[in-house]
Write a protein that holds these residues in place. Structure first.
Motif, PDB file in Angstrom:
ATOM      1  N   ASP A 725     -16.025 -38.646  65.778  1.00 14.84           N
ATOM      2  CA  ASP A 725     -14.747 -38.295  66.387  1.00 14.84           C
ATOM      3  C   ASP A 725     -14.695 -38.803  67.804  1.00 14.84           C
ATOM      4  OD1 ASP A 725     -14.104 -37.094  64.086  1.00 14.84           O
ATOM      5  OD2 ASP A 725     -14.411 -35.018  64.796  1.00 14.84           O
ATOM      6  N   THR A 755      -8.245 -42.618  61.868  1.00 14.34           N
ATOM      7  CA  THR A 755      -7.063 -41.765  61.728  1.00 14.34           C
ATOM      8  C   THR A 755      -6.934 -40.899  62.964  1.00 14.34           C
ATOM      9  OG1 THR A 755      -8.341 -40.040  60.630  1.00 14.34           O
ATOM     10  CG2 THR A 755      -7.227 -41.615  59.203  1.00 14.34           C
ATOM     11  N   PHE A 757      -6.202 -37.213  64.287  1.00 21.06           N
ATOM     12  CA  PHE A 757      -6.143 -35.870  63.726  1.00 21.06           C
ATOM     13  C   PHE A 757      -5.640 -34.812  64.694  1.00 21.06           C
ATOM     14  CE2 PHE A 757      -9.904 -33.854  65.547  1.00 21.06           C
ATOM     15  CZ  PHE A 757     -10.734 -34.929  65.878  1.00 21.06           C
ATOM     16  N   ASP A 758      -5.414 -35.206  65.930  1.00 21.28           N
ATOM     17  CA  ASP A 758      -4.860 -34.191  66.838  1.00 21.28           C
ATOM     18  C   ASP A 758      -4.125 -34.830  67.999  1.00 21.28           C
ATOM     19  OD1 ASP A 758      -4.353 -31.562  67.666  1.00 21.28           O
ATOM     20  OD2 ASP A 758      -6.006 -31.643  69.118  1.00 21.28           O
TER      21      ASP A 758
END
Ligand code: ZN
Lengths: 811, 340
Positions: A725, A755, A757-758
C-alpha cells in the motif's frame, strides 16, 4: 374507388354474394376494403304524395297532412318538418313499417291528433346524405315528382344495393372504371362481360361545320376527340343515375355534368363538357401554356401556369388546364344549349407534374396520370352523346372529330411458358396458363413451341414484361396454390460483421449495468443548439435541414444525442419516474462537405448515456445519489469488456454542455472518444431538469476501431503476487491520474496492478491537501519476487512522486 | 488390574456420557486417556504382571482405550451438533424480507425484435447488411424501378434533404447497394434492419420507424422459396402453429408481388377484434425481384432470379407484445421499456 354492386351486375352476371365477390377480388389483388349495405333496416316505406297540409290545431310547429300511397286511401299524419308541401312526393312509413335503429311505426296520437304513419327524412331512412340538397338534409326527403306512387322506397332509392369500396394498388388504375372491374370479375368467375351498346341517331348538321381541333404538342396530347350535342335541356338527372354517382362518392349536379361523370366512372375516360357558345370560333387548340399565363378554373380559383403545362384554348383564350380542370369561362350552366364534349388522351407524367405543382387533384387527373385506354377515347365521346340524347333531349351532330396523329400499337410480350413455373415454383400446365391469360383478354397472337407472343389489351398499361404476365397467371390461379419450399442453391454462412457484433456488445454491457435503452427520433428542433449552449462556430450547429419537415420540432437531422436524452429524462420525470438511467446507441448526421461535394453526409454511430436521481435502494441499502463516478464506472466497464486498455480521462473545462469542474475528456489510444460528466446546470435548467444530471456522448466508430477481435487466453500467473500500500498526501489540485501515471511509469514491468482504495480530506491533514491511498500489486511471470526488489521499486516510485508532486507519505 | 480397568471404563464412560460441552470432554480426555491419564497410569503397572497375564491385560487395556476413544468421539460429534444447532438458531434471519435490489437494464423492444429476426435469418444463412439513412433518390427510388413521375412514388410520403437526396423511405435501397457490392457472386442472402422515414404521424404511423429488408438472389430462386423462408420466419417469431398467407399486391421493385399475412394468434385464425375478424394479420410486403432492379444491381435477369421482402419492425413488435399504440414505442416511458 367506390362502385354500386348493382351497377357492376349490369355488365357481368354475378351469381355470388357481394361478400364472396369481395373475397375473390381481394385474393386476386384487387382489394375490396369495405362493403356498405345501403339498407340500414328500412321496411314498409313506400312513395307517397302529400295531398293537403294544414296547421296542427294544438301545436305551432307541427303540420297535419293528408297522404296517399295509391291515390284513393288517405292517411292523416302529423309532420314536424318545415319543408312539407302539398303535391310533394315523399317516403312514407306506413303503420307497421320499420326504420333503422329498430324504430317501429305505430298508430299514435300527437297532441291530441291521430297520426297514421310517418313522413321520413333522409336521416331516418339511414341514407347517405352526400348527394342531398341542404333542404333535403334538414327536413323530410322530398322525392322527384316522377317517383311512382306506392313503390317500395327500397326499390325506388335502390336501398337493396351495396357499395364496394376498393383499395387499389397504383398499377391497377384500370379498375378506376366500372367496366374494367367488370372485366376482372368476369375473368375471376369465368363469365362474359356485357358492355352497353352505344347507339343514337344524329342530325344532319355536321360537326366539321361548327368546330375544329388543333393539337400543337402531340407528345403531351396523343389524341383529342370532340363531339357536339345541341338543344340540350339542363335538368336534374334521373334517380338511377344519381344513385350510381352517389354510390361512387360523387354529388349529382345536373344531367350534363352527371353524364360526363357517369361515363368517367363507367369507362374510366375523363370527359369535359364545354358550353360551345363560349368557345370563340368553335376552335379548340391544345398547346403548352405561356410563362405566367393565367386561367380561372371551375373552382373559381385563378391559377398561374408554367411553360410545361398543357392548356386547352379556343382561338382567343384558355378554356381549361388539360386533364386537370376546366375553365370557368366555358362552364356548362343552366343556360347552356350546345355542348362540346372533349374526350382525350394526355401524357400521364405531364398531367401528374401539372396536378402536383398546382396542388389540384381531380377524378380526371387521377386517371390521366396513370394512363387511360387510348383506344376507347372515341367510344367514350359517343357514349356521352348517347346519354345526352337520352337524358337531356340533346341532338347529336353528325360526325366526330378524332385527332390522333400517331396511333399507338398494342403492347406485345413474348412469354416462355416454362418460365411461369420456374419463377413461381408451381406446377401449372400450359393449357391452364393460356386459359387464364385469355380470360383476361390477353390473347396469343403467335405460338412458337413453348414461346408464345401475347397482345395486351389497351386498358392494362401495367403489363409490360413477361414477369407481369407471370403475376397475372399467379393471381388468377391463386397465390394459395404456390407451394412452400426452401432455396436449394449453394449454402451460405449467416453472420454479423465484427462491427455489428461490437455494437451489440456495447448494448449488452450497458444494459447489464442497469441502464435502459431508448430510441429517439433522428430529427431535432434547431432551438436545441441554443438550449445546449453550443457556441456559434461549433460543428454541431451545421445540422442538415429537412426540406419538408412535419414541423419545426423535426426540422434538422441530429448532430448530438443530447436533445433526445434530455427530453426523455424530462418526460419520465413528468410521469413520476425520478431515478433514471438511459442510453441510446444511434446515429448522428454530420454534413462533412455535403451537399457541396457530391457525397452523402456522414452517419456516425454514437453512444449517449444519461443518468440522474438515486441508485436503487431498499431496506438494506440507503438511497445514494448517482454521481460522476457511477457514470465513469459504467464507461470503464464497457471499455474493459471491449478490451480497450489505453484509456485516459482528462479534465474537460471547455465544453458548454458540461459542468466545467465535473467532466472529463475520454481518450483511448490517444484519440478522443468523447466527454463524460455532469450536465451543465444551465443546460439542465434549459431542459427543465433540476440538478444533477450526468451524461456521456461517445464515438462508437472509434470504439469499434479499437475494440477487440477474437479473445486470446493469457497464462495464469504461476508465482505469487506481492501487495504493497502507498498512502500519499498531495496538494488538492494534483489529480489521481497524474499520480497513477507516475506510479505506472516508475513501477516498470513488475507492477501489475494499481487501485485507489481511499480518498481523505479533513482535519488530519493540512488544508488544501488530500490523501490518496493506492494498493500496488507486483508480479513476475517467471519467479517469486523478493522483498528487496519490491522495496527498491517502491522507493523509486515514492521518490518520483515526491519530486514531481511534493507527495509525502501519510503517517 | 482387571478390576481397575473395568472401574476406569465404567467411570469414564459415565463421565463422558454426562459431559455437557467440548471443554468438559477435553478435560475428560486428558483425565482418562491423556499421557498422565488414569488409563496410562494403570498400564504403567503392567511390568509387575506375569508373562501370561501381560498380553491378556494388554489386550483388555487396548480394548478399554478403543472403547473410550469411540465413546469420546461419539460424544464429541453429538456435542458439536448440538452446539452448531444452537449457534445456527441464534443466526436466524427473516427470509421473507425482500432481496437486494438491482437496477435492471432492458433493451428497447424494437432492438429485441430486430435481434430475434437477425438470429432467425442468420440460422437460414443470411448475412446482416447495412446502408445509409440519408440516401440518394437514385438508390431509394430510381434503381428500384421507380423513376421520377412514377405514380407509385405517391405510396410513400418522402422527406427530402435536397431534391436529389432523401431520408430513405424504406430499407430497400440496400438491395441495389448490396448487389453492386456482391455481383456477380451468388447466392446473395442478406437482411438489412434499420431506420426509415415517412411523412406520417398518427396512432399507426410514426415519421421514423424501422424495417427489415431481405434479399435473396441465386440461380433458380422461386416464389415458393420466398413462401418457405417467410413461413420459417413467422413460425419462429410468432409461434410454431402459425400459418402464412400470400395476397397479390404491387410494389414497383418486385414482380410478382405479394402482401404476406400471418394467422392471428389471438383467435387462431377464427376471427376476432384484433384481426378485424379476418383471422389474418398483415406483416410484410414481398415479391420476386423485378428484372430492372436486378439489372441495376449488375445481375443478368435471364441468369438469376431473386426474392425480396420488407417488414415493419414496429408492426411485428406490436403484434408480438400486444402493443396497441405505435407511439408508445417512441415515447421512451421507462415504465413501458422495463416491461421487456
Ligand atoms: Zn384474430
Amino acid at each position: 374507388m367506390k362502385v354500386s354492386f348493382k351497377w357492376l351486375q349490369e355488365y357481368v352476371d354475378i351469381d355470388i354474394t357481394p361478400e364472396e365477390l369481395a373475397d375473390r377480388l381481394t385474393n386476386a389483388g384487387v382489394t375490396v376494403e369495405y362493403i356498405e349495405h345501403l339498407n340500414k333496416g328500412v321496411a314498409g316505406v313506400v312513395v307517397g304524395e302529400v295531398l293537403e297540409v294544414v296547421k296542427h290545431p294544438n301545436a305551432e310547429k307541427l303540420s297535419l297532412c293528408q297522404v296517399t300511397t295509391d291515390g284513393d286511401n288517405h292517411f292523416q299524419v302529423v309532420c314536424g318538418a318545415p319543408n312539407v308541401r302539398t303535391g310533394q312526393k315523399i317516403p312514407f312509413a306506413l303503420v307497421g313499417a320499420e326504420l333503422p335503429g329498430g324504430l317501429k311505426i305505430k298508430q299514435a296520437k300527437l297532441r291530441g291528433t291521430e297520426s297514421q304513419g310517418m313522413i321520413c327524412s333522409a336521416q331516418e331512412l339511414g341514407i347517405n346524405e352526400e348527394g342531398l340538397t341542404s333542404d333535403q338534409k334538414e327536413g323530410i326527403l322530398d322525392l322527384d315528382p316522377t317517383a311512382p306512387l306506392g313503390m317500395d322506397i327500397i326499390e325506388y332509392l335502390s336501398l337493396d344495393d351495396c357499395v364496394l369500396e376498393f383499395d387499389l394498388t397504383p398499377n391497377r388504375s384500370d379498375c378506376l372504371s366500372v367496366m374494367n372491374i367488370a372485366r376482372e370479375v368476369a375473368a375471376l368467375l369465368g363469365k362474359e362481360v356485357k358492355l352497353p351498346e352505344i347507339k343514337f341517331s344524329d342530325i344532319e348538321k355536321k360537326i366539321e361545320d361548327l368546330a375544329e381541333v388543333e393539337i400543337k404538342d402531340s407528345n403531351l396530347c396523343r389524341r383529342y376527340v370532340a363531339k357536339i350535342v345541341e338543344g340540350v335541356q339542363i335538368k336534374p338527372s334521373p334517380q338511377w343515375l344519381k344513385h350510381k354517382l352517389i354510390c361512387a362518392g360523387m354529388r349529382p349536379i345536373n344531367n350534363v355534368v352527371d353524364i360526363t361523370n357517369y361515363v368517367l366512372m363507367e369507362m374510366g375516360q375523363p370527359l369535359h363538357a364545354f358550353d360551345y357558345n363560349y368557345l370563340s370560333a368553335g376552335k379548340i387548340i391544345v398547346r403548352k401554356a405561356e410563362k405566367g399565363e393565367k386561367i380561372t378554373t371551375l373552382d373559381e380559383n385563378e391559377r398561374e401556369l408554367t411553360e410545361d403545362m398543357l392548356l386547352i384554348t379556343d382561338s382567343q383564350k384558355a378554356v381549361g388546364i388539360a386533364g386537370v380542370m376546366g375553365g370557368l369561362n366555358s362552364e356548362v350552366t343552366h343556360d347552356t344549349t350546345t355542348v362540346l364534349i372533349e374526350s382525350a388522351y394526355f401524357n400521364p407524367s405531364n398531367i401528374r407534374r401539372t396536378s402536383t405543382s398546382l396542388g389540384l387533384r381531380s377524378e380526371a387527373s387521377l386517371r390521366f396520370e396513370k394512363g387511360i385506354n387510348i383506344e376507347t377515347v372515341v367510344d367514350a365521346a359517343n357514349r356521352t352523346a348517347q346519354l345526352l340524347a337520352e337524358l337531356a333531349d340533346g341532338k347529336v351532330l353528325k360526325g366526330i372529330i378524332d385527332n390522333y396523329p400517331n396511333p399507338i400499337e398494342r403492347t406485345k410480350i413474348k412469354l416462355e411458358l416454362t418460365k411461369v413455373n420456374e419463377v413461381l415454383g408451381t406446377n401449372i400446365n400450359d393449357e391452364q396458363i393460356k386459359e387464364i391469360l385469355s380470360s383476361l383478354n390477353i390473347n396469343i397472337i403467335e405460338e412458337n413451341g413453348s414461346v408464345i407472343t401475347l397482345e395486351i389489351p389497351p386498358y392494362r398499361p401495367d403489363i409490360t414484361i413477361a414477369e407481369d404476365l407471370i403475376e397475372e397467371v399467379a393471381r388468377l390461379a391463386g397465390y394459395d396454390n404456390i407451394p412452400t419450399t426452401l432455396p436449394f442453391g449453394a449454402s451460405s454462412k449467416g453472420q454479423k460483421t465484427l462491427e455489428q457484433k461490437l455494437r451489440d456488445k456495447i448494448i449488452d454491457t450497458i444494459t447489464a449495468r442497469g441502464l435502459t435503452e431508448v430510441i429517439s427520433f433522428s430529427f431535432i428542433n434547431k432551438t436545441n443548439f441554443d438550449k445546449l449552449l453550443i457556441s456559434e462556430g461549433d460543428i454541431r450547429r451545421q445540422a442538415i435541414p429537412v426540406l419538408n419537415p412535419l414541423s419545426e420540432e423535426q426540422g434538422y437531422m441530429r448532430t448530438t444525442l443530447f436533445p433526445g436524452l434530455l427530453d426523455i429524462l424530462r418526460r419520465n420525470i413528468n410521469r413520476r419516474s425520478e431515478n433514471l438511467g438511459i442510453f441510446e446507441l444511434g446515429k448522428i448526421y454530420l454534413p462533412q462537405g455535403f451537399p457541396e461535394k457530391s457525397i452523402l453526409p456522414q452517419e456516425k454511430w454514437t453512444l449517449g448515456i444519461a443518468l440522474r436521481g438515486e441508485l436503487v435502494s431498499n431496506w438494506q441499502d440507503k438511497a445514494q445519489p448517482v454521481d460522476f463516478y457511477y457514470l465513469k464506472g459504467i464507461v470503464e466497464d464497457m471499455l474493459e469488456q471491449l478490451k480497450i486498455t489505453d484509456i485516459l480521462f482528462k479534465p474537460c473545462q471547455d465544453s458548454p454542455l458540461y459542468h466545467p469542474g465535473r467532466s472529463a475528456y475520454v481518450y483511448v489510444s490517444g484519440e478522443m472518444l468523447g466527454i463524460i460528466g455532469e450536465v451543465h446546470p444551465q443546460v439542465a435548467d434549459n431542459y427543465d431538469l433540476a440538478a444533477r444530471n450526468y451524461a456521456a456522448e461517445l464515438d462508437v466508430e472509434l470504439l469499434i476501431k479499437l475494440g477487440h477481435g477474437p479473445i486470446k487466453f493469457k497464462q495464469l500467473p504461476r508465482y505469487p503476487a506481492v501487495h504493497r500500500d502507498l498512502a500519499l498526501v498531495v496538494k488538492e489540485e494534483v489529480t489521481a491520474s497524474q499520480l497513477m501515471e507516475v506510479i505506472w511509469a516508475e513501477g516498470g514491468d513488475l507492477l501489475s496492478d494499481v487501485t485507489i482504495f481511499d480518498l481523505y480530506k479533513g482535519n488530519q491533514i493540512a488544508l488544501d491537501y488530500k490523501s490518496l491511498a493506492f494498493a500496488l500489486t507486483f508480479q513476475a511471470e517467471n519467479r517469486t519476487l523478493t522483498d528487496i526488489e519490491i522495496n527498491d521499486i517502491h522507493e523509486k516510485i515514492q521518490k518520483a512522486l515526491a519530486e514531481k508532486f511534493q507527495a509525502s507519505l501519510r503517517s | 488390574m482387571k478390576e481397575q480397568l473395568g472401574k476406569i471404563k465404567l467411570e469414564a464412560k459415565k463421565a463422558l456420557d454426562h459431559a455437557k460441552n467440548m471443554e468438559e470432554l477435553n478435560d475428560l480426555k486428558v483425565k482418562y486417556l491423556g499421557k498422565k491419564g488414569e488409563l496410562t497410569q494403570v498400564l504403567r503397572g503392567m511390568g509387575q504382571l506375569s508373562a501370561e497375564e501381560r498380553p491378556i491385560i494388554g489386550q483388555l487395556a487396548n480394548e478399554v482405550r478403543d472403547e473410550l476413544n469411540a465413546t469420546l468421539e461419539e460424544q464429541m460429534n453429538l456435542i458439536k451438533k448440538t452446539e452448531q444447532k444452537q449457534k445456527l438458531n441464534l443466526e436466524t434471519i427473516d427470509t421473507t424480507l425482500p432481496g437486494k435490489s438491482f437496477s435492471r437494464g432492458t433493451k428497447h423492444p424494437l432492438t429485441q425484435v430486430i435481434e430475434e429476426a437477425k438470429q432467425i435469418f442468420m440460422g437460414l444463412g443470411f448475412q446482416i447488411a447495412e446502408g445509409p439513412e440519408i440516401e440518394t433518390d437514385y438508390y431509394n427510388f430510381e434503381a428500384l424501378n421507380l423513376p421520377k413521375d412514377h405514380p407509385a412514388r405517391d405510396m410513400q410520403d418522402t422527406f427530402y434533404i435536397t431534391p436529389e437526396v432523401v431520408l430513405r423511405t424504406h430499407t430497400s435501397p440496400v438491395q441495389v447497394r448490396s448487389m453492386e457490392k456482391l455481383n456477380p457472386e451468388v447466392p446473395v442472402k442478406i437482411i438489412c434492419p434499420g431506420k426509415v422515414y415517412r411523412k406520417d404521424d398518427d396512432a399507426t404511423h410514426s415519421p421514423m420507424f424501422h424495417q427489415i429488408e431481405g434479399l435473396v438472389i441465386d440461380k433458380g430462386i422461386r416464389m415458393s422459396d420466398l413462401k418457405g423462408v417467410l413461413l420459417v420466419f413467422a413460425q419462429q417469431m410468432f409461434g410454431a402453429d402459425r400459418k402464412i398467407r400470400f395476397r397479390p399486391s404491387y410494389f414497383p421493385f418486385t414482380e410478382p408481388s405479394a402482401e404476406v399475412d400471418v394467422s392471428c394468434g389471438i383467435c387462431d385464425g377464427d376471427g376476432c377484434k384484433s384481426c378485424s375478424y379476418t383471422g389474418w394479420l398483415e406483416i410484410l410486403g414481398s415479391g420476386m425481384v423485378h428484372p430492372n432492379v436486378l439489372k441495376y444491381g449488375g445481375y443478368d435477369p435471364t441468369e438469376v432470379t431473386g426474392f425480396a421482402f420488407g417488414m415493419g419492425v414496429e408492426r411485428i413488435a406490436m403484434l408480438k407484445y400486444g402493443i396497441t399504440d405505435m407511439r408508445l414505442l417512441f415515447e421512451n416511458d421507462i415504465r413501458f421499456l422495463q416491461q421487456f
